[in-house]
Design an enzyme around this catalytic site. Structure first.
Site, PDB file in Angstrom:
ATOM      1  N   LYS A 228       6.767  -2.559 -11.042  1.00  0.00           N
ATOM      2  CA  LYS A 228       5.586  -0.873 -11.534  1.00  0.00           C
ATOM      3  C   LYS A 228       6.362  -0.131 -10.951  1.00  0.00           C
ATOM      4  O   LYS A 228       7.001   0.167 -10.265  1.00  0.00           O
ATOM      5  CB  LYS A 228       4.871  -1.807  -9.756  1.00  0.00           C
TER       6      LYS A 228
ATOM      7  N   ASP B  65       1.534   8.403  -7.533  1.00  0.00           N
ATOM      8  CA  ASP B  65       0.007   7.573  -7.464  1.00  0.00           C
ATOM      9  C   ASP B  65      -0.392   8.485  -6.286  1.00  0.00           C
ATOM     10  O   ASP B  65      -0.221   8.611  -5.587  1.00  0.00           O
ATOM     11  CB  ASP B  65       0.427   6.086  -6.222  1.00  0.00           C
TER      12      ASP B  65
ATOM     13  N   LYS C 118      -6.285   9.559  -2.333  1.00  0.00           N
ATOM     14  CA  LYS C 118      -5.751   9.867  -1.098  1.00  0.00           C
ATOM     15  C   LYS C 118      -5.988  10.837   0.239  1.00  0.00           C
ATOM     16  O   LYS C 118      -5.257  11.930  -0.459  1.00  0.00           O
ATOM     17  CB  LYS C 118      -4.317   9.221  -1.369  1.00  0.00           C
TER      18      LYS C 118
ATOM     19  N   ASP D 199       6.398   5.434  -6.032  1.00  0.00           N
ATOM     20  CA  ASP D 199       5.298   4.020  -5.866  1.00  0.00           C
ATOM     21  C   ASP D 199       6.672   3.723  -7.889  1.00  0.00           C
ATOM     22  O   ASP D 199       5.612   2.505  -7.843  1.00  0.00           O
ATOM     23  CB  ASP D 199       4.183   4.644  -5.891  1.00  0.00           C
TER      24      ASP D 199
ATOM     25  N   ASP E 206      -7.432   3.196  -6.418  1.00  0.00           N
ATOM     26  CA  ASP E 206      -5.819   3.544  -5.409  1.00  0.00           C
ATOM     27  C   ASP E 206      -5.582   2.218  -5.847  1.00  0.00           C
ATOM     28  O   ASP E 206      -4.287   2.152  -5.476  1.00  0.00           O
ATOM     29  CB  ASP E 206      -6.405   3.840  -4.969  1.00  0.00           C
TER      30      ASP E 206
ATOM     31  N   GLU F 294      -4.599   0.455  -7.964  1.00  0.00           N
ATOM     32  CA  GLU F 294      -3.935   0.573  -9.449  1.00  0.00           C
ATOM     33  C   GLU F 294      -2.522  -0.041  -9.553  1.00  0.00           C
ATOM     34  O   GLU F 294      -2.565  -0.650 -10.579  1.00  0.00           O
ATOM     35  CB  GLU F 294      -3.431   2.387  -9.706  1.00  0.00           C
TER      36      GLU F 294
ATOM     37  N   ARG G 299      -1.974  -3.195  -9.130  1.00  0.00           N
ATOM     38  CA  ARG G 299      -1.962  -4.741  -9.645  1.00  0.00           C
ATOM     39  C   ARG G 299      -2.560  -4.640 -11.199  1.00  0.00           C
ATOM     40  O   ARG G 299      -2.293  -5.649 -11.767  1.00  0.00           O
ATOM     41  CB  ARG G 299      -3.560  -5.291  -8.907  1.00  0.00           C
TER      42      ARG G 299
HETATM   43  N1  BES Z   1       1.267   2.736  -3.985  1.00  0.00           N
HETATM   44  C1  BES Z   1      -0.273   2.230  -3.044  1.00  0.00           C
HETATM   45  C2  BES Z   1       0.392   1.532  -2.316  1.00  0.00           C
HETATM   46  C3  BES Z   1       1.902   1.875  -1.173  1.00  0.00           C
HETATM   47  C4  BES Z   1       1.077   2.361   0.147  1.00  0.00           C
HETATM   48  C5  BES Z   1       3.164   2.171  -0.987  1.00  0.00           C
HETATM   49  C6  BES Z   1       2.239   2.996   1.353  1.00  0.00           C
HETATM   50  C7  BES Z   1       3.678   2.586  -0.456  1.00  0.00           C
HETATM   51  C8  BES Z   1       3.441   3.024   0.721  1.00  0.00           C
HETATM   52  C9  BES Z   1      -1.177   1.468  -3.384  1.00  0.00           C
HETATM   53  O1  BES Z   1      -1.166   1.659  -5.086  1.00  0.00           O
HETATM   54  C10 BES Z   1      -2.479   1.549  -3.320  1.00  0.00           C
HETATM   55  O2  BES Z   1      -2.499   2.436  -2.951  1.00  0.00           O
HETATM   56  N2  BES Z   1      -3.081   0.429  -2.415  1.00  0.00           N
HETATM   57  C11 BES Z   1      -4.154   1.310  -2.159  1.00  0.00           C
HETATM   58  C12 BES Z   1      -5.017  -0.580  -2.004  1.00  0.00           C
HETATM   59  C13 BES Z   1      -6.227  -0.461  -2.107  1.00  0.00           C
HETATM   60  C14 BES Z   1      -6.840   0.483  -2.367  1.00  0.00           C
HETATM   61  C15 BES Z   1      -6.789  -1.933  -2.054  1.00  0.00           C
HETATM   62  C16 BES Z   1      -3.461   0.059  -0.152  1.00  0.00           C
HETATM   63  O3  BES Z   1      -2.965  -0.037   0.128  1.00  0.00           O
HETATM   64  O4  BES Z   1      -4.570   0.805   0.083  1.00  0.00           O
HETATM   65 ZN    ZN Z   2       0.455   2.486  -6.268  1.00  0.00          ZN
HETATM   66 MN    MN Z   3      -2.680   3.700  -5.308  1.00  0.00          MN
END
Ligand code: BES
Ligand code: ZN
Ligand code: MN
Length: 505
Positions: free
Chosen positions: A270, A275, A282, A294, A353, A355, A357
């Site tokens: 990834k 992000d 966010k 990220d 968010d 993104e 996947r």
């Molecule tokens: N890049 C984030 C995940 C992340 C969170 C990495 C904290 C490092 C530290 C990912 O893209 C994300 O935002 N995931 C969301 C998914 C949700 C919207 C289903 C999450 O984990 O909140």
């Molecule tokens: Zn991310």
């Molecule tokens: Mn994200």
């Protein structure tokens, strides 16, 4: 191109760990030379204390030093090199992890010294080549600092290390140093990339770096721009990129062993360069500066590949780095949009968010098209992985226990900790969509699992392991070999996985 307003200096490199002046000379010696700035002795809680130290266990104990793991003590001296003792724990507890930690703690205790001598104490039954590798890794990883953008870095670069060994071990330990220098260089490269600010390391800059470095490391490389990604049908990567002023890049790398290939592993990383969450922005939080990391999965894959030729890897490795940032704007992808992934599957976007996947699904499809023996992916995918396992341990999933077990073995060898979580199929229906084949959002619980279930849809049934490194991508503090900031997690694990890879079926 990186944004011009940042006034990035011409000599800025996102890969300072590869600069030739960063090379540290490791030498296995039977006696220290006279020009060392510091000498460190590893002392266990129970064994003997090196006579050369000139202090016995009682003297150390009076200063509060018992030899426990992590303990260090600066021993005042009237002349000669500075002297340190470093705790090595109980003699019976010596492991590869404890030896790497001792070396790391020596590097930290003697932080102001460029030329360091070290006496390791008991080595247990760890083979001597591995000892050399662990020492180089521990010291180089602990001494890492990202100081490219500081006018005065205020750090003493490590220059030379002498390690005291028995005459019979000199040759094996020396061989190990060479390996440890390579694995640590990879991990530090992954750290460089993740620590580099998002405006300095855009997807385009990352691709240009890969194109310029690949030949030096014996890799084939191709970078695909936006138009080529349209032609490939990578709707996940393009959808996430839609809101960005920066172009996306898919970077394809291949390592081919010089001799006969013993297997073929595909890796997908990834590469979200930043992000923001996109339209599902966010919430404002200082923590979100960490979202420049990220792309830690893509960094780990790229860095791992740079080590394979030099370590004599006999596995063929094909890698896909899925790079873009995730930004809100008038052209951004929206909630309710439906993206078409390279294999034709349609995805309803319920949260921009989620993104990671989306870009990973295109990467996994591309990986399966190579018909590898197994696929491994690595992604800073879910906050849920951080919530469930914290910052010390990555979440490991997969559809095949044999490849999962190979990932676990690589984890144990490298002290990049993982814990397997179940790919619970009961939760798959949480990803159902009314309008598309699947949605990118699961329910409120088991978020790391629902993300993994999403990825599972794109691996075409090949043996597959998935590492969610959202928790382990950064360290809040200096902690043995983990230096504050990006950890480079996964680079060493993936190297080890490729080196030890065995075909599954
Ligand atoms: N890049 C984030 C995940 C992340 C969170 C990495 C904290 C490092 C530290 C990912 O893209 C994300 O935002 N995931 C969301 C998914 C949700 C919207 C289903 C999450 O984990 O909140
Ligand atoms: Zn991310
Ligand atoms: Mn994200």
């Amino acid at each position: 191109m990186a944004s011009t307003y940042l006034l990035i200096p011409d000599d800025f490199t996102p890969a300072p760990s590869l600069l030739p002046e960063r090379i540290v000379g490791f030498e296995a010696v039977t006696g220290f030379s006279s020009d060392l700035g510091a000498v460190a002795y590893a002392v266990t809680t129970d064994g003997g204390v090196a006579a050369a130290l000139g202090l016995d266990r009682d003297a150390l104990a009076r200063a509060g030093f018992e030899g426990k793991p992590g303990q260090t003590l600066a021993v005042p001296t009237a002349e000669g090199p500075a002297v340190y003792v470093v705790g090595a724990g109980a003699e019976a507890d010596v492991t590869t992890d404890s030896l790497r930690d001792v070396a790391a703690n020596v590097a930290r205790a003697a932080a102001t010294h460029a030329r360091i001598g070290m006496s390791l104490g008991p080595l247990g039954d760890v083979d001597r080549e591995t000892v050399g590798q662990l020492v180089a890794e521990g010291m180089l990883l602990a001494r890492y600092r990202f100081s490219e953008l500081k006018t005065d870095p205020k750090v003493t670069p490590l220059d030379a290390v002498e390690v005291l060994v028995g005459a019979a071990d000199v040759s094996a330990v020396t061989d190990g140093f060479a390996r440890g220098v390579i694995t640590a260089r990879s991990a530090n490269l992954a750290r460089d990339l993740a620590n580099t600010p998002p405006g300095h390391l855009t997807a385009t800059v990352f691709a240009d770096l890969a194109l310029s470095l690949a030949e030096d490391f014996g890799l084939e490389v191709e970078a695909f721009d936006k138009q080529q990604l349209f032609e490939l049908g990578c709707g996940g990567l393009l959808g996430v990129n839609a809101g960005s002023a920066e172009e996306p890049r898919m970077i394809k790398l291949r390592y081919t062993p010089a001799g006969e290939s013993t297997g073929h592993l595909a890796m997908v990383g990834k590469g979200i360069m930043y992000d923001s969450g996109g339209i599902s922005l966010k919430p404002s939080d200082p923590m979100h500066l960490a979202m420049k990391m990220d792309m830690g999965g893509a960094a780990a894959v790229f860095a791992a590949l740079t080590a394979l030729r030099d370590l004599g890897c006999t596995t063929t490795v094909t890698a896909f780095l899925m790079c873009t940032d995730n930004m809100p704007s008038g052209s951004a992808y929206k909630l309710g949009d439906v993206l078409t992934i390279r294999n034709g599957m349609t995805v309803e976007v319920k949260n921009t968010d989620a993104e990671g996947r989306l870009v990973m699904s295109d990467g996994l499809v591309l990986a399966t098209e190579e018909e590898p023996d197994a696929v491994v992916d690595i992604a800073t995918l879910t906050g849920a992985a951080l919530v469930s396992l914290g910052a010390a341990t990555a979440a490991l999933f997969g559809n095949d226990q044999a490849i999962i077990d190979q990932a676990k073995a690589a984890s144990a060898a490298t002290d990049e900790q993982v814990w397997q979580l179940p790919l619970e199929k009961k939760y798959r229906k949480q990803l159902d969509s009314d309008v598309a084949d699947i949605s990118n959002l699961g329910g409120p619980y088991a978020g790391a699992t629902t993300a993994a279930l999403f990825l599972n849809e794109f691996v075409g049934g090949l043996p597959w392991a998935h590492l969610d490194i959202a928790g382990t991508m950064q360290s809040e503090t200096d902690d043995s070999w983990r230096s504050k900031g990006a950890t480079g997690f996964g680079a060493r694990l993936l190297i080890e996985l490729a080196l030890a890879f065995e075909k599954i079926r």
